[in-house]
Write a protein that holds these residues in place. Structure first.
Motif, PDB file in Angstrom:
ATOM      1  N   ILE A  78      -2.531   3.931   8.112  1.00 57.72           N
ATOM      2  CA  ILE A  78      -1.064   3.941   8.077  1.00 57.72           C
ATOM      3  C   ILE A  78      -0.548   2.522   7.876  1.00 57.72           C
ATOM      4  CG2 ILE A  78       1.043   4.531   9.341  1.00 57.72           C
ATOM      5  CD1 ILE A  78      -0.717   6.926   8.555  1.00 57.72           C
ATOM      6  N   GLY A  79       0.160   2.351   6.750  1.00 56.37           N
ATOM      7  CA  GLY A  79       0.856   1.102   6.477  1.00 56.37           C
ATOM      8  C   GLY A  79       2.350   1.349   6.414  1.00 56.37           C
ATOM      9  N   VAL A  80       3.069   0.448   5.817  1.00 49.73           N
ATOM     10  CA  VAL A  80       4.525   0.540   5.778  1.00 49.73           C
ATOM     11  C   VAL A  80       4.979   1.787   5.021  1.00 49.73           C
ATOM     12  CG1 VAL A  80       6.643  -0.560   4.955  1.00 49.73           C
ATOM     13  CG2 VAL A  80       4.855  -1.945   6.030  1.00 49.73           C
ATOM     14  N   ALA A  81       4.405   2.048   3.852  1.00 50.57           N
ATOM     15  CA  ALA A  81       4.837   3.200   3.054  1.00 50.57           C
ATOM     16  C   ALA A  81       4.526   4.515   3.756  1.00 50.57           C
ATOM     17  CB  ALA A  81       4.173   3.152   1.678  1.00 50.57           C
ATOM     18  N   ALA A  82       3.322   4.625   4.295  1.00 51.69           N
ATOM     19  CA  ALA A  82       2.962   5.861   4.999  1.00 51.69           C
ATOM     20  C   ALA A  82       3.806   6.037   6.253  1.00 51.69           C
ATOM     21  CB  ALA A  82       1.481   5.839   5.362  1.00 51.69           C
ATOM     22  N   GLY A  83       4.036   4.942   6.981  1.00 48.57           N
ATOM     23  CA  GLY A  83       4.864   5.028   8.180  1.00 48.57           C
ATOM     24  C   GLY A  83       6.283   5.465   7.861  1.00 48.57           C
ATOM     25  N   ARG A 110      -3.520   0.152   8.709  1.00 49.69           N
ATOM     26  CA  ARG A 110      -4.047  -0.344   7.441  1.00 49.69           C
ATOM     27  C   ARG A 110      -4.204  -1.863   7.507  1.00 49.69           C
ATOM     28  NH1 ARG A 110      -1.669   2.368   2.204  1.00 49.69           N
ATOM     29  NH2 ARG A 110      -2.590   4.087   3.378  1.00 49.69           N
ATOM     30  N   MET A 111      -5.454  -2.303   7.554  1.00 51.60           N
ATOM     31  CA  MET A 111      -5.750  -3.725   7.742  1.00 51.60           C
ATOM     32  C   MET A 111      -5.224  -4.591   6.596  1.00 51.60           C
ATOM     33  SD  MET A 111      -7.247  -4.125  10.678  1.00 51.60           S
ATOM     34  CE  MET A 111      -6.146  -2.837  11.302  1.00 51.60           C
ATOM     35  N   VAL A 116       2.502  -6.003  10.212  1.00 55.27           N
ATOM     36  CA  VAL A 116       3.659  -5.147   9.910  1.00 55.27           C
ATOM     37  C   VAL A 116       3.234  -3.674   9.848  1.00 55.27           C
ATOM     38  CG1 VAL A 116       5.000  -6.909   8.728  1.00 55.27           C
ATOM     39  CG2 VAL A 116       3.375  -5.529   7.412  1.00 55.27           C
ATOM     40  N   ALA A 117       1.990  -3.417   9.429  1.00 61.00           N
ATOM     41  CA  ALA A 117       1.490  -2.041   9.442  1.00 61.00           C
ATOM     42  C   ALA A 117       1.311  -1.566  10.882  1.00 61.00           C
ATOM     43  CB  ALA A 117       0.172  -1.954   8.676  1.00 61.00           C
ATOM     44  N   PHE A 118       0.786  -2.449  11.725  1.00 52.27           N
ATOM     45  CA  PHE A 118       0.576  -2.136  13.138  1.00 52.27           C
ATOM     46  C   PHE A 118       1.879  -1.694  13.798  1.00 52.27           C
ATOM     47  CE2 PHE A 118      -0.676  -4.180  17.413  1.00 52.27           C
ATOM     48  CZ  PHE A 118      -1.382  -3.050  17.816  1.00 52.27           C
TER      49      PHE A 118
END
Length: 512
Positions: A78-83, A110-111, A116-118
């Motif tokens: 999960i990154g920004v787009a998925a979140g 997503r590393m 920001v993904a965290f």
């Protein structure tokens, strides 16, 4: 083990041809050229544009929103787009008042996008909190694997949490653990089956059975919004309540063949969905927690299980934390709560004291007496001590003929007053523990008759109890919540004040 793709899972769970995507093109996050290449490769390999898909469909004819991870897309991370996609879907489900079925399968954050993904997990959790605050169901199906921030956010917030058989489920992935600690993670800990045994997962269910279990749960969770304004309430069969000595009731309540909460559910309830433990790592075999319906009346049921208690394992603080999960579910889903009391008493041990038993009793009392949802408690058998008292406060209190309630078992009361246990029969009589005395004192509203005693007619008795519960629940759900809660508070404010010049609570004991 082989993995089921997100699209295949939705085909298995949703009614055929009913899925409709809510996805719009992913938000542009301006990735580096290397990361952009990874995204393109993942898109080509999976046919998806991100690691999650969202939308709606029909589950057993009921409209539901769905959130699902595709592990093949960068390990479902999960990154920004998925979140953002997940949050938009949750917000839409909340606006349209749809229950949500979430099916994560993810390595976590997503590393490639870093911190920001965290932080996406915060806004996902916030959106789900708002969804639940709107009294809407949230069901989770943990697939293989579910780890990291996904498990620590939207994977762990379900009203009901199911898991795929043999799924790897854990906060820290085993590969990361081994790299950091130089040794493998203990085998079997991060498995669906182990987490079920520890009360974190409610059930382990293969994908092909998910629709049936989720559909049954939603039948209960959403039933309140489909009830008629005045649900029909059949009159239970009338069985005379006999005037028998209190000690006779105490002995009858202890008979081996007396039906307990499990037989009540098996005989008199429908759409039963058992829940496991606290959801926070504790279980107690002495307590049953389930979603169920009595007739058309849905409820959260939490009951003390006479078969799960023993001298070696009496009810401890864990049992009351399971009970408090049930209270919380009733509040979050606006479902009636039924408590079933049947216990010889709470644990008296170092572990119980250090586990905060007294505090758990106090919190149960405070949460029950102020709960906004309708409440019914049932004295089914033994009702000894604080463990029994913890489940008593309710809008309506029912008692089986041989149900009883006392600060201690009569033998314990005898030991305090007479310094022996030989006066137990006398103490049971003078303390007013039997159902008829409790009704006269305004503690019990309805006494449910037994033909001799329930052990001699277990099926008929459970059916009679079920019809009584249906009637009481149907009546309570038509009442104004604010007035109902105020009346409950007044009821317990005046218990025992009849002879002291204060306006008494009127006893309304009747029999069925």
């Amino acid at each position: 083990m082989s993995r089921v793709s997100a699209s295949t899972l939705l085909e298995q769970v949703l009614d055929g041809g009913t899925f409709s995507s809510w996805d719009t093109p992913p938000v542009d996050i301006c990735p580096s050229s290397a990361y952009a290449a990874e995204l393109r490769h993942a898109q080509q390999r999976t046919g998806m544009d991100e690691a999650v898909l969202t939308g709606e469909g029909r589950l057993r004819g009921r409209r539901v929103a769905v959130l699902a991870c595709e592990f093949g897309f960068l390990a479902g991370s999960i990154g920004v787009a998925a979140g953002e996609r997940l949050v938009q879907a949750v917000e839409r489900a909340t606006r349209e008042r749809l229950p949500i079925l979430a099916a994560p399968a993810s390595g976590g954050t997503r590393m490639q996008e870093g911190t920001v993904a965290f932080l996406q997990m915060v806004k996902i959790a916030a959106a789900l909190a708002a969804h639940k605050a709107a009294l809407l169901p949230y069901l989770v199906y943990l697939r293989n694997p579910t780890t990291g921030g996904v498990l620590a956010s939207w994977g762990s917030l379900g009203h009901l949490t199911l898991a795929e058989p043999r799924a790897l489920i854990g906060f820290l992935g085993p590969r990361v653990y081994a790299a950091l600690h130089g040794a493998p993670f203990p085998e079997g800990v991060q498995s669906a089956e182990n987490l079920h045994a520890h009360g974190i997962v409610d059930a382990v269910v293969p994908p092909e059975q998910l629709a049936e279990i989720a559909g049954r749960a939603l039948t209960v969770m959403t039933a309140r919004s489909h009830l008629p304004a005045a649900a029909p309430s059949p009159e239970p069969e009338s069985v005379a309540v006999r005037d028998v000595p209190a000690w006779d009731s105490v002995l009858a309540s202890r008979r081996t063949g007396r039906p307990g909460v499990r037989q009540l559910l098996q005989t008199a309830a429908t759409d039963v969905v058992p829940l496991a433990g606290t959801g926070q790592g504790e279980v107690d075999p002495g307590v049953v927690l389930a979603l169920a319906r009595f007739g058309d009346a849905p409820c959260v049921l939490l009951g003390q299980d006479r078969q799960g208690q023993s001298v070696e394992h009496p009810l401890g603080p864990e049992a009351l934390r399971v009970a408090r999960r049930g209270i919380r579910l009733a509040s979050e889903l606006a479902l009636p709560l039924v408590t079933v009391i049947d216990t010889a008493g709470a644990a008296l041990s170092q572990q119980a004291e250090e586990g905060g038993l007294a505090g758990e009793i106090a919190r149960c009392l405070a949460e029950l007496v102020t709960l906004r949802a309708p409440t019914v408690s049932l004295l089914l058998g033994e009702g000894a001590g604080g463990a029994a008292l913890a489940l008593v406060p309710a809008d309506r209190v029912l008692a089986a003929q041989h149900g009883w309630l006392s600060p201690l078992p009569p033998e314990g009361a005898s030991a305090i007053v007479h310094r022996d246990v030989t006066h137990a029969r006398e103490m049971a009589a003078v303390q007013g523990v039997r159902s008829m005395d409790l009704a006269a004192a305004g503690i019990v509203d309805v006494v449910i008759g037994e033909r001799c005693d329930a052990a001699d007619e277990p099926v008929e008795f459970c059916q009679r109890v079920g019809r009584t519960l249906q009637r009481e629940l149907a009546e309570l759900t038509t009442e104004d919540p604010t007035q109902r809660t105020a009346r409950r508070l007044q009821r317990y404010r005046h218990i025992g004040l009849k002879r002291r010049g204060t306006q008494p609570f009127a006893a309304t004991g009747t029999s069925v």
